[in-house]
Write a protein that holds these residues in place. Sequence first.
Motif, PDB file in Angstrom:
ATOM      1  N   SER A  47      32.804  59.818 -19.881  1.00  0.00           N
ATOM      2  CA  SER A  47      32.692  59.678 -18.427  1.00  0.00           C
ATOM      3  C   SER A  47      33.668  60.608 -17.730  1.00  0.00           C
ATOM      4  CB  SER A  47      32.968  58.236 -17.997  1.00  0.00           C
ATOM      5  OG  SER A  47      33.096  58.141 -16.598  1.00  0.00           O
ATOM      6  N   ASN A 102      26.399  54.376 -23.653  1.00  0.00           N
ATOM      7  CA  ASN A 102      25.478  55.502 -23.422  1.00  0.00           C
ATOM      8  C   ASN A 102      24.805  55.397 -22.055  1.00  0.00           C
ATOM      9  OD1 ASN A 102      23.980  57.799 -23.657  1.00  0.00           O
ATOM     10  ND2 ASN A 102      22.738  57.107 -25.381  1.00  0.00           N
ATOM     11  N   GLN A 103      25.601  55.562 -21.022  1.00  0.00           N
ATOM     12  CA  GLN A 103      25.106  55.481 -19.653  1.00  0.00           C
ATOM     13  C   GLN A 103      23.994  56.491 -19.377  1.00  0.00           C
ATOM     14  OE1 GLN A 103      27.604  57.031 -16.503  1.00  0.00           O
ATOM     15  NE2 GLN A 103      28.981  58.016 -17.961  1.00  0.00           N
ATOM     16  N   TYR A 104      23.910  57.529 -20.166  1.00  0.00           N
ATOM     17  CA  TYR A 104      22.936  58.593 -19.931  1.00  0.00           C
ATOM     18  C   TYR A 104      21.520  58.204 -20.350  1.00  0.00           C
ATOM     19  CZ  TYR A 104      27.400  60.980 -19.703  1.00  0.00           C
ATOM     20  OH  TYR A 104      28.690  61.311 -19.386  1.00  0.00           O
ATOM     21  N   GLU A 105      21.402  57.216 -21.247  1.00  0.00           N
ATOM     22  CA  GLU A 105      20.079  56.830 -21.738  1.00  0.00           C
ATOM     23  C   GLU A 105      19.831  55.327 -21.726  1.00  0.00           C
ATOM     24  OE1 GLU A 105      18.405  59.009 -25.133  1.00  0.00           O
ATOM     25  OE2 GLU A 105      20.324  60.049 -25.307  1.00  0.00           O
ATOM     26  N   ASN A 140      21.309  51.033 -17.067  1.00  0.00           N
ATOM     27  CA  ASN A 140      21.901  51.846 -16.003  1.00  0.00           C
ATOM     28  C   ASN A 140      20.995  51.795 -14.770  1.00  0.00           C
ATOM     29  OD1 ASN A 140      22.815  53.893 -14.287  1.00  0.00           O
ATOM     30  ND2 ASN A 140      23.157  55.359 -15.925  1.00  0.00           N
ATOM     31  N   SER A 165      23.785  62.043 -10.877  1.00  0.00           N
ATOM     32  CA  SER A 165      24.578  62.537 -12.018  1.00  0.00           C
ATOM     33  C   SER A 165      23.855  62.128 -13.298  1.00  0.00           C
ATOM     34  CB  SER A 165      26.017  62.032 -11.971  1.00  0.00           C
ATOM     35  OG  SER A 165      26.059  60.622 -11.877  1.00  0.00           O
ATOM     36  N   THR A 166      23.954  60.841 -13.681  1.00  0.00           N
ATOM     37  CA  THR A 166      23.077  60.358 -14.759  1.00  0.00           C
ATOM     38  C   THR A 166      21.663  60.137 -14.241  1.00  0.00           C
ATOM     39  OG1 THR A 166      23.470  57.997 -14.336  1.00  0.00           O
ATOM     40  CG2 THR A 166      25.014  59.125 -15.822  1.00  0.00           C
ATOM     41  N   ALA A 184      25.402  67.971 -12.938  1.00  0.00           N
ATOM     42  CA  ALA A 184      25.672  68.148 -14.369  1.00  0.00           C
ATOM     43  C   ALA A 184      25.253  69.546 -14.791  1.00  0.00           C
ATOM     44  CB  ALA A 184      24.922  67.096 -15.187  1.00  0.00           C
ATOM     45  N   PRO A 234      20.306  65.393 -17.546  1.00  0.00           N
ATOM     46  CA  PRO A 234      20.364  64.111 -18.256  1.00  0.00           C
ATOM     47  C   PRO A 234      18.959  63.592 -18.545  1.00  0.00           C
ATOM     48  CG  PRO A 234      20.794  63.771 -15.932  1.00  0.00           C
ATOM     49  CD  PRO A 234      20.679  65.262 -16.138  1.00  0.00           C
TER      50      PRO A 234
END
Length: 320
Positions: A70, A147-150, A154, A181-182, A227, A231
């Motif tokens: 992060s 894994n906030q990205y996937e 979230n 962002s994500t 980014a 993402p």
Amino acid sequence: MTKDWLSCIGNTPLVLLSRLFANDRGIAVHAKLEMLNPNGSAKDRPAARIISAALEQGLIGPGSVIIESSSGNMAISLAAICSRLGMRFISVVDPKTTPQNIRIMRAYGADIELVQQPDPETSEFLPARLNRVRQLVQSIPNSFWPNQYENENNYLSHKDGTIREIIAELGQVDYVIGGVSTCGTMLGCAAFVKEQQLRTKIVAVDAVGSVILGGTKGKRFFPGLGAGIAPPFSDTKFMDYAIQVNEADMVAGCRMLAQHESILAGPSSGAVIYALKEALLHKIPDGSVCAVILHDRGERYMDTVYNDEWVAQHLNAGSA
């Protein structure tokens, strides 16, 4: 009855920005104050939901080690939540992470893992940080990667929280404007709008120098917006409008918000304000109801956004 602060995440206030967006066209702009979550940002929502789901599924428990990459707000939220729940937290950061954010994480007892070199193939730090997370998870027993990205929790935290709260309070909303962002926040908003068959338009705001909305990769100073690699959530074309804002204009948006509404917010919020005021407002119909998502507090950016000397040196924007 007194409540645990974890139960205070969400249900943030909506306020009318009556001065900054005063107009004779009947357009109303409301701000969702996500900076009033307990740890100062919208990231409290996904952090709490991801950890809660992992607890319910038996993936983590007392003594677990939570490890996440992060740039700041997500790590701060996870650090606080893990501290409250008695779990260790390791934040994987890079040299762009601000010293203040690292101090906040450490105040909650977090351990900091600094990745010094970017990924050789992309020249970006994010892939290098994610690779380090994978290594740590493999080597540390009883560890878990949110894994906030996937992680679908979230965007579901915003689908079931942020946008639902906005619609419940305002009724019909014509435009919801927020940063990416994500992409969890705006994807969640879009999912709710689609599910409920609302006419609400989703406006995604990105930083110049970010590739999320199809821009060209370039140098960026501010964490938390944009980014260098797209993402996974951005694969879903969830937005109706995409607007990019340069960092000098983010500062201008923050300064306008502070001057006219006495709200001190971070650069992603400044980007949202600037995007609506300068790029979108003249295009939308009279009488429109807009909701802007103000993602985090401004106190963490006193050395950058609100520092005239820093702005003049790095953004060539004078005192904005």
